[in-house]
Design an enzyme around this catalytic site. Structure first.
Site, PDB file in Angstrom:
ATOM      1  N   HIS A   1      -8.485  18.479  52.518  1.00  0.00           N
ATOM      2  CA  HIS A   1      -9.640  18.672  51.635  1.00  0.00           C
ATOM      3  C   HIS A   1      -9.751  20.144  51.225  1.00  0.00           C
ATOM      4  O   HIS A   1      -9.874  20.458  50.032  1.00  0.00           O
ATOM      5  CB  HIS A   1     -10.915  18.203  52.359  1.00  0.00           C
ATOM      6  CG  HIS A   1     -12.179  18.470  51.614  1.00  0.00           C
ATOM      7  ND1 HIS A   1     -13.043  17.476  51.214  1.00  0.00           N
ATOM      8  CD2 HIS A   1     -12.752  19.628  51.171  1.00  0.00           C
ATOM      9  CE1 HIS A   1     -14.056  18.013  50.559  1.00  0.00           C
ATOM     10  NE2 HIS A   1     -13.909  19.324  50.522  1.00  0.00           N
ATOM     11  N   GLU A   2      -9.698  21.042  52.212  1.00  0.00           N
ATOM     12  CA  GLU A   2      -9.876  22.476  51.907  1.00  0.00           C
ATOM     13  C   GLU A   2      -8.728  23.004  51.054  1.00  0.00           C
ATOM     14  O   GLU A   2      -8.934  23.755  50.096  1.00  0.00           O
ATOM     15  CB  GLU A   2      -9.987  23.302  53.189  1.00  0.00           C
ATOM     16  CG  GLU A   2     -11.230  23.035  54.017  1.00  0.00           C
ATOM     17  CD  GLU A   2     -12.509  23.019  53.211  1.00  0.00           C
ATOM     18  OE1 GLU A   2     -12.641  23.773  52.234  1.00  0.00           O
ATOM     19  OE2 GLU A   2     -13.392  22.205  53.543  1.00  0.00           O
TER      20      GLU A   2
ATOM     21  N   HIS B   1      -8.733  22.384  47.357  1.00  0.00           N
ATOM     22  CA  HIS B   1      -9.557  23.301  46.550  1.00  0.00           C
ATOM     23  C   HIS B   1      -8.705  24.412  45.927  1.00  0.00           C
ATOM     24  O   HIS B   1      -9.035  24.922  44.860  1.00  0.00           O
ATOM     25  CB  HIS B   1     -10.638  23.962  47.413  1.00  0.00           C
ATOM     26  CG  HIS B   1     -11.863  23.122  47.614  1.00  0.00           C
ATOM     27  ND1 HIS B   1     -12.669  22.726  46.579  1.00  0.00           N
ATOM     28  CD2 HIS B   1     -12.437  22.621  48.738  1.00  0.00           C
ATOM     29  CE1 HIS B   1     -13.684  22.022  47.053  1.00  0.00           C
ATOM     30  NE2 HIS B   1     -13.565  21.936  48.358  1.00  0.00           N
TER      31      HIS B   1
HETATM   32 NI    NI Z   1     -14.930  20.925  49.594  1.00  0.00          NI
END
Ligand code: NI
Length: 184
Positions: free
Chosen positions: A145-146, A149
């Site tokens: 998820h990170e 980004h």
């Molecule tokens: Ni996020």
């Protein structure tokens, strides 16, 4: 050190590919201060991870930290503070797992996301030294998820069925909402 404003979905910076840093940059006071701001901002927002683009800096930096008693993600284990520069994910096991994800840039929502269950992350640490960490289970999801980004991706892009998207308040009220594809 300062708590920064968090960019929300719709801001173009969240859709950009973040720039990699040189070793000299990583060791510079400017970047070390930026990391302190990221940690302050992440903790203030009770986030379990933060990527630099989320505070309007299009740089390949992510921070991660969670405690077992985190208010936004209870019962998900612990991860001590980790700062990653120029991280790269390698999938070690493509078998998928699904977790309900949220994001400080997509406030007050939860969505069910399928991702590979085991990964390795190669990155540079705060001394600009290469490191490799392997992760599985929830931690593997948090890393992916990170790091997404940093490539302009948001978890919401990966929600396969919008029936598996919920406001946080309703998500809490109705418990662990049963994933739509598992409803028979
Ligand atoms: Ni996020």
């Amino acid at each position: 050190m300062a708590i920064r404003k968090i960019a929300r979905m719709g801001h173009p910076i969240l859709r950009e590919q973040a720039r990699q840093l040189t070793k000299e940059e990583i060791l510079s006071p400017q970047i070390q201060n930026l990391v302190l701001d990221m940690v302050d901002t992440m903790r203030d927002a009770a986030g379990i991870g933060l990527a630099a683009p989320q505070i309007y800096e299009s740089l390949a930096i992510a921070t991660l930290e969670f405690k077992a008693d985190n208010a936004r993600y209870p019962d998900m284990g612990e991860q001590e503070l980790l700062v990653l520069f120029n991280p790269k994910v390698t999938v070690l096991d493509e078998k998928e797992q699904a977790f309900w994800e949220g994001c400080l840039s997509v406030p007050d929502l939860r969505g069910l996301v399928h991702r590979p269950r085991k990964i390795a992350v190669d990155y540079l640490d705060q001394e600009a030294k290469p490191q490799r960490i392997e992760a599985e289970g929830f931690l593997a999801t948090v890393f992916q998820h990170e790091l997404d980004h940093l490539f302009g991706r948001l978890y919401i892009d990966l929600v396969r069925d919008t029936k598996n998207l919920s406001f946080l308040e309703e998500f809490r009220r109705y418990g662990n909402v049963k994933p739509a594809e598992e409803v028979d």
